[in-house]
Design a protein around this motif. Structure first.
Motif, PDB file in Angstrom:
ATOM      1  N   SER A 292       0.851  -1.190   0.000  1.00 26.54           N
ATOM      2  CA  SER A 292       0.000   0.000   0.000  1.00 26.54           C
ATOM      3  C   SER A 292       0.887   1.240   0.000  1.00 26.54           C
ATOM      4  CB  SER A 292      -0.908   0.000   1.238  1.00 26.54           C
ATOM      5  OG  SER A 292      -1.622   1.217   1.337  1.00 26.54           O
ATOM      6  N   HIS A 293       0.497   2.232  -0.810  1.00 24.51           N
ATOM      7  CA  HIS A 293       1.259   3.472  -0.900  1.00 24.51           C
ATOM      8  C   HIS A 293       0.343   4.683  -0.736  1.00 24.51           C
ATOM      9  CE1 HIS A 293       4.367   0.922  -2.727  1.00 24.51           C
ATOM     10  NE2 HIS A 293       5.220   1.894  -2.445  1.00 24.51           N
ATOM     11  N   LYS A 294       0.859   5.690  -0.056  1.00 29.88           N
ATOM     12  CA  LYS A 294       0.219   7.000  -0.003  1.00 29.88           C
ATOM     13  C   LYS A 294       1.045   7.935  -0.877  1.00 29.88           C
ATOM     14  CE  LYS A 294      -1.710  10.448   3.154  1.00 29.88           C
ATOM     15  NZ  LYS A 294      -3.077  10.177   2.641  1.00 29.88           N
ATOM     16  N   ILE A 295       0.362   8.646  -1.781  1.00 26.28           N
ATOM     17  CA  ILE A 295       1.050   9.485  -2.760  1.00 26.28           C
ATOM     18  C   ILE A 295       0.750  10.947  -2.457  1.00 26.28           C
ATOM     19  CG2 ILE A 295       1.420   9.922  -5.215  1.00 26.28           C
ATOM     20  CD1 ILE A 295       0.133   7.160  -5.734  1.00 26.28           C
ATOM     21  N   GLU A 296       1.805  11.746  -2.346  1.00 27.86           N
ATOM     22  CA  GLU A 296       1.663  13.180  -2.103  1.00 27.86           C
ATOM     23  C   GLU A 296       2.618  13.926  -3.025  1.00 27.86           C
ATOM     24  OE1 GLU A 296       2.432  13.727   2.039  1.00 27.86           O
ATOM     25  OE2 GLU A 296       0.386  13.181   2.643  1.00 27.86           O
ATOM     26  N   SER A 297       2.057  14.798  -3.855  1.00 28.38           N
ATOM     27  CA  SER A 297       2.850  15.605  -4.791  1.00 28.38           C
ATOM     28  C   SER A 297       3.795  14.749  -5.626  1.00 28.38           C
ATOM     29  CB  SER A 297       3.633  16.674  -4.034  1.00 28.38           C
ATOM     30  OG  SER A 297       2.749  17.538  -3.347  1.00 28.38           O
ATOM     31  N   GLY A 298       3.291  13.616  -6.097  1.00 25.92           N
ATOM     32  CA  GLY A 298       4.068  12.772  -6.995  1.00 25.92           C
ATOM     33  C   GLY A 298       5.036  11.832  -6.315  1.00 25.92           C
ATOM     34  N   VAL A 299       5.099  11.850  -4.985  1.00 19.16           N
ATOM     35  CA  VAL A 299       6.009  10.966  -4.246  1.00 19.16           C
ATOM     36  C   VAL A 299       5.190   9.893  -3.531  1.00 19.16           C
ATOM     37  CG1 VAL A 299       7.767  10.802  -2.451  1.00 19.16           C
ATOM     38  CG2 VAL A 299       7.685  12.820  -3.934  1.00 19.16           C
ATOM     39  N   ALA A 300       5.461   8.630  -3.828  1.00 17.74           N
ATOM     40  CA  ALA A 300       4.733   7.520  -3.220  1.00 17.74           C
ATOM     41  C   ALA A 300       5.541   6.939  -2.068  1.00 17.74           C
ATOM     42  CB  ALA A 300       4.458   6.440  -4.269  1.00 17.74           C
ATOM     43  N   ARG A 301       4.924   6.885  -0.891  1.00 17.90           N
ATOM     44  CA  ARG A 301       5.579   6.333   0.290  1.00 17.90           C
ATOM     45  C   ARG A 301       4.845   5.067   0.723  1.00 17.90           C
ATOM     46  NH1 ARG A 301       9.120  10.162   1.854  1.00 17.90           N
ATOM     47  NH2 ARG A 301       8.653  12.337   1.327  1.00 17.90           N
ATOM     48  N   SER A 302       5.617   4.003   0.925  1.00 20.22           N
ATOM     49  CA  SER A 302       5.032   2.721   1.295  1.00 20.22           C
ATOM     50  C   SER A 302       4.440   2.778   2.699  1.00 20.22           C
ATOM     51  CB  SER A 302       6.099   1.630   1.213  1.00 20.22           C
ATOM     52  OG  SER A 302       5.553   0.393   1.608  1.00 20.22           O
ATOM     53  N   GLN A 303       3.219   2.302   2.824  1.00 20.15           N
ATOM     54  CA  GLN A 303       2.536   2.223   4.123  1.00 20.15           C
ATOM     55  C   GLN A 303       2.544   0.801   4.674  1.00 20.15           C
ATOM     56  OE1 GLN A 303       1.090   5.349   5.363  1.00 20.15           O
ATOM     57  NE2 GLN A 303       2.524   5.851   3.712  1.00 20.15           N
ATOM     58  N   VAL A 304       2.432  -0.163   3.785  1.00 21.11           N
ATOM     59  CA  VAL A 304       2.373  -1.573   4.185  1.00 21.11           C
ATOM     60  C   VAL A 304       3.154  -2.394   3.165  1.00 21.11           C
ATOM     61  CG1 VAL A 304       0.898  -3.598   4.481  1.00 21.11           C
ATOM     62  CG2 VAL A 304       0.128  -1.371   5.313  1.00 21.11           C
ATOM     63  N   LEU A 305       3.973  -3.315   3.652  1.00 20.99           N
ATOM     64  CA  LEU A 305       4.593  -4.304   2.780  1.00 20.99           C
ATOM     65  C   LEU A 305       4.561  -5.637   3.510  1.00 20.99           C
ATOM     66  CD1 LEU A 305       6.084  -5.160   0.249  1.00 20.99           C
ATOM     67  CD2 LEU A 305       8.233  -4.508   1.345  1.00 20.99           C
ATOM     68  N   LEU A 306       3.776  -6.564   2.978  1.00 16.91           N
ATOM     69  CA  LEU A 306       3.628  -7.879   3.592  1.00 16.91           C
ATOM     70  C   LEU A 306       3.943  -8.939   2.552  1.00 16.91           C
ATOM     71  CD1 LEU A 306       2.558  -9.963   5.732  1.00 16.91           C
ATOM     72  CD2 LEU A 306       0.321  -9.639   4.679  1.00 16.91           C
ATOM     73  N   LEU A 307       4.787  -9.888   2.926  1.00 16.44           N
ATOM     74  CA  LEU A 307       5.086 -11.022   2.067  1.00 16.44           C
ATOM     75  C   LEU A 307       4.957 -12.293   2.889  1.00 16.44           C
ATOM     76  CD1 LEU A 307       6.138 -12.198  -0.621  1.00 16.44           C
ATOM     77  CD2 LEU A 307       8.455 -11.971   0.309  1.00 16.44           C
ATOM     78  N   ALA A 308       4.027 -13.128   2.522  1.00 17.93           N
ATOM     79  CA  ALA A 308       3.813 -14.388   3.241  1.00 17.93           C
ATOM     80  C   ALA A 308       3.902 -15.535   2.247  1.00 17.93           C
ATOM     81  CB  ALA A 308       2.451 -14.388   3.921  1.00 17.93           C
ATOM     82  N   THR A 309       4.956 -16.339   2.374  1.00 18.95           N
ATOM     83  CA  THR A 309       5.139 -17.498   1.510  1.00 18.95           C
ATOM     84  C   THR A 309       4.989 -18.767   2.330  1.00 18.95           C
ATOM     85  OG1 THR A 309       7.521 -17.798   1.841  1.00 18.95           O
ATOM     86  CG2 THR A 309       6.859 -16.097   0.286  1.00 18.95           C
ATOM     87  N   GLU A 310       5.192 -19.907   1.690  1.00 16.77           N
ATOM     88  CA  GLU A 310       5.098 -21.168   2.404  1.00 16.77           C
ATOM     89  C   GLU A 310       6.239 -21.330   3.411  1.00 16.77           C
ATOM     90  OE1 GLU A 310       5.517 -24.397  -0.266  1.00 16.77           O
ATOM     91  OE2 GLU A 310       7.074 -23.402  -1.460  1.00 16.77           O
ATOM     92  N   ASN A 311       7.287 -20.495   3.294  1.00 12.88           N
ATOM     93  CA  ASN A 311       8.462 -20.632   4.157  1.00 12.88           C
ATOM     94  C   ASN A 311       8.476 -19.615   5.297  1.00 12.88           C
ATOM     95  OD1 ASN A 311       9.418 -22.608   2.340  1.00 12.88           O
ATOM     96  ND2 ASN A 311      10.263 -20.972   1.054  1.00 12.88           N
ATOM     97  N   ILE A 312       7.985 -18.402   5.033  1.00 12.04           N
ATOM     98  CA  ILE A 312       8.191 -17.330   6.001  1.00 12.04           C
ATOM     99  C   ILE A 312       7.207 -16.212   5.746  1.00 12.04           C
ATOM    100  CG2 ILE A 312       9.860 -15.976   4.653  1.00 12.04           C
ATOM    101  CD1 ILE A 312      11.508 -15.755   7.281  1.00 12.04           C
TER     102      ILE A 312
END
Length: 314
Positions: A292-312
């Motif tokens: 998820s990203h919030k964009i302000e004046s053309g700059v996108a800042r990550s709010q959430v980064l989730l990675l769930a695989t079978e390992n971790i």
């Protein structure tokens, strides 16, 4: 064929018409359009056929039982045209079985775009946006199409509702099936501001990935976007528009697989080391990827980064 009740004033029309022929010749003969010779050559082989019934007068008339066909693309329905005001007022309620947008000269002719040289290699090219046409007419468009195609992009069960008024385009909630998922769009644009809301649910990345040239992840995609921005006077270009972008966008991919190259894009050290601790082939089972990203004046800042695989899960 038909009748004109008041021929001196050209009112009381009730005329049926049929037109068929090479599209370049038909367009130039009927509308006296000044088309570039290479455009005419491109579409000269296509046959245009049109039929319908014209009722009314010169200032206001109805086009009923309208049937248009160009190659394998078709349109049918009803249009009303009122030329008595400051701007033409056009109301169209149209249906289609198949629309191939690549057949249009503007869609085919990428060589004559006003993009700067080399901009097509950029992620966001310098494609011009011209909003001056919005001030040329008012109207309402309703379109139902079973299938719409533009290059590799295919939309099915398309329902579009749009209003043109006072130089502004309002896209009322419109729907389509995209990559086996449900797409909903709505927004508004005038010569200064624009806003677009988009929601795509349960789209198949196996279908969408090749279209957007991203095949490192497959699974079920959910996308939500609420974007807005400002245009230069009369339009501007796509790259400048992105530089002023505001809004939110989120992407969730679940129940799929990812290729090991995608991990290299996320991080070159920690994520790759942890996930690759277990020997992997080229693909690993993906439970969920969320970003998820919030964009302000053309700059996108990550709010959430989730990675769930079978390992971790990270």
């Amino acid at each position: 064929s038909g009748r004109v009740a008041q021929p001196n004033e050209f009112k009381g029309l009730d005329l049926r018409f049929e037109v068929e022929g090479p599209v370049g010749a038909v367009m130039m003969d009927l509308a006296e359009l000044s088309l570039a010779p290479d455009v005419i050559v491109e579409i000269a082989a296509e046959t245009l056929s049109a039929a319908g019934r014209n009722k009314g007068g010169m200032r206001a008339f109805d086009l009923d039982k309208l049937k248009l066909r160009l190659d394998d693309s078709d349109l049918r329905g009803r249009m009303t045209v009122d030329l008595s005001g400051d701007r033409p007022l056009i109301t169209a309620d149209l249906q289609s079985t198949h629309l191939d947008l690549d057949i249009l000269p503007a869609a085919r002719d990428t060589g004559r775009t006003e993009a700067k040289k080399g901009s097509v290699d950029l992620l966001i090219p310098d494609l011009d946006i011209d909003t001056s046409a919005l001030k040329g007419l008012d109207g309402v468009l309703k379109l139902q199409a079973r299938r719409v195609r533009r290059a590799d992009l295919v939309l099915q069960q398309v329902n579009i509702s749009a209003v043109f008024r006072d130089g502004a385009l309002t896209l009322q909630p419109s729907t389509a099936r995209l990559a086996e998922g449900q797409l909903v769009l709505e927004g508004k644009m005038d010569d200064r501001d624009w806003r677009l809301k988009a929601e795509l649910r349960r789209a198949a990345m196996s279908v969408l990935g090749p279209i957007i040239d991203f095949t490192m992840v497959d699974g079920s995609l959910d996308l939500t976007a609420d974007l807005r921005g400002r245009l230069d006077a009369g339009g501007g270009n796509l790259r400048a528009l992105a530089a002023k972008l505001d809004g939110d966008i989120s992407v969730v991919v679940s129940d799929g697989h990812l290729q090991s190259q995608f991990l290299d894009l996320l991080a070159a050290d920690l994520v790759v080391a942890l996930v690759k601790a277990k020997p992997l082939d080229k693909r690993t089972r993906l439970h969920c990827f969320a970003n998820s990203h919030k964009i302000e004046s053309g700059v996108a800042r990550s709010q959430v980064l989730l990675l769930a695989t079978e390992n971790i899960t990270i």
